[in-house]
Write a protein that holds these residues in place. Sequence first.
Motif, PDB file in Angstrom:
ATOM      1  N   PHE A 166     -27.942  15.483  38.823  1.00  0.00           N
ATOM      2  CA  PHE A 166     -29.331  15.913  38.917  1.00  0.00           C
ATOM      3  C   PHE A 166     -30.222  14.713  38.650  1.00  0.00           C
ATOM      4  N   SER A 167     -31.473  14.824  39.074  1.00  0.00           N
ATOM      5  CA  SER A 167     -32.396  13.700  38.915  1.00  0.00           C
ATOM      6  C   SER A 167     -33.797  14.219  38.641  1.00  0.00           C
ATOM      7  N   GLY A 168     -34.434  13.659  37.616  1.00  0.00           N
ATOM      8  CA  GLY A 168     -35.829  13.955  37.335  1.00  0.00           C
ATOM      9  C   GLY A 168     -36.095  15.404  37.008  1.00  0.00           C
ATOM     10  N   VAL A 169     -35.326  15.972  36.055  1.00  0.00           N
ATOM     11  CA  VAL A 169     -35.552  17.365  35.659  1.00  0.00           C
ATOM     12  C   VAL A 169     -35.830  17.432  34.160  1.00  0.00           C
ATOM     13  N   SER A 170     -36.590  18.440  33.767  1.00  0.00           N
ATOM     14  CA  SER A 170     -36.921  18.647  32.361  1.00  0.00           C
ATOM     15  C   SER A 170     -36.320  19.951  31.881  1.00  0.00           C
ATOM     16  N   CYS A 171     -35.794  19.926  30.653  1.00  0.00           N
ATOM     17  CA  CYS A 171     -35.184  21.113  30.046  1.00  0.00           C
ATOM     18  C   CYS A 171     -35.757  21.258  28.644  1.00  0.00           C
ATOM     19  N   SER A 172     -36.751  22.116  28.498  1.00  0.00           N
ATOM     20  CA  SER A 172     -37.439  22.275  27.216  1.00  0.00           C
ATOM     21  C   SER A 172     -37.345  23.726  26.747  1.00  0.00           C
ATOM     22  N   PRO A 173     -37.338  23.952  25.408  1.00  0.00           N
ATOM     23  CA  PRO A 173     -37.499  22.949  24.354  1.00  0.00           C
ATOM     24  C   PRO A 173     -36.231  22.120  24.171  1.00  0.00           C
ATOM     25  N   ARG A 174     -36.405  20.895  23.715  1.00  0.00           N
ATOM     26  CA  ARG A 174     -35.268  20.055  23.369  1.00  0.00           C
ATOM     27  C   ARG A 174     -34.976  20.215  21.880  1.00  0.00           C
ATOM     28  N   PRO A 175     -33.746  19.943  21.467  1.00  0.00           N
ATOM     29  CA  PRO A 175     -33.405  20.062  20.035  1.00  0.00           C
ATOM     30  C   PRO A 175     -34.302  19.177  19.183  1.00  0.00           C
ATOM     31  N   GLY A 176     -34.674  19.675  18.017  1.00  0.00           N
ATOM     32  CA  GLY A 176     -35.583  18.942  17.159  1.00  0.00           C
ATOM     33  C   GLY A 176     -35.049  17.586  16.740  1.00  0.00           C
TER      34      GLY A 176
END
Length: 292
Positions: A166-176
Amino acid sequence: MKFALHFGNNTFPGGAGAARLARLAEAAGFDSVFAVDHVVLPDAYDSTYPYAAGGRLPGNQFSAMPDPLIWMAFAAAATTRLRLMTGVIILPLRNPLVLAKQVATLDHMSGGRIELGIGVGWLREEFEALGVPFAARGRRADDYVAAMRALWREESASHAGEFVQFSGVSCSPRPGAGAVPIIVGGHSEAAARRAGRLGDGFFPSIGAQVDTMPLLEVARRAAAAAGRDPDAIEMLGGCPGALPGSGEDPLAAVEARRKQGIHRVVLPVNRFLPDLEDSLPRFGETVIRACA
């Protein structure tokens, strides 16, 4: 020394039981509770279960085994300090992007109390039912770990692996903390090497029909070969002598494990049944606090 209870979700598959176990474990001073994983269990299988002398899973395929992540969410909501870990999730059977989202969300909502224990699986028939190749499952697991860590680490993540791209993807929330600790489980040298190469910890699963203590050194050597600090790899292990009714001195048994390099003792919760309200506090007072 830290202490964990194993087999939480299949021993207490209902909501009330899960909350009862989690609260009592937290109050007694246990560091964590583990939840096991199978997506489906076949009516018949030829694969050998490696954690029992007879080579067969205890119980039967109709025994309740809640999804570990959902069970852990319920237990996390009932507690404030207790850590929850998959012990272990069968990583090659999970979509790594979906799993990364689920685990990061759970870690975010629990205040950073989640650990991801991973294994590559042993039940070929389960892989076949899910349409996932059983071969190369170790390489698939390695690739999935790298993909998940990229999603946890980067706002705009990319990964080009053998099985995941994959390229240029966001997965939020991220771990603290920037990542969720990944504990590699298993009873083989391959698992130990994987733990040393890429794990935050190593859990030679209790019940293995071989002596798993030599695997700790295999993991340490693999860490050194990968340019990592072997002492930074948390070592988890069983300690039968610490269990109620074992007839051994629990403090001596725990000290022996400490000398072998174990950092967290893992005990099956069923050995504390049926009187959890008595057995867990007593263990906390006589063993956990004495080993602090």
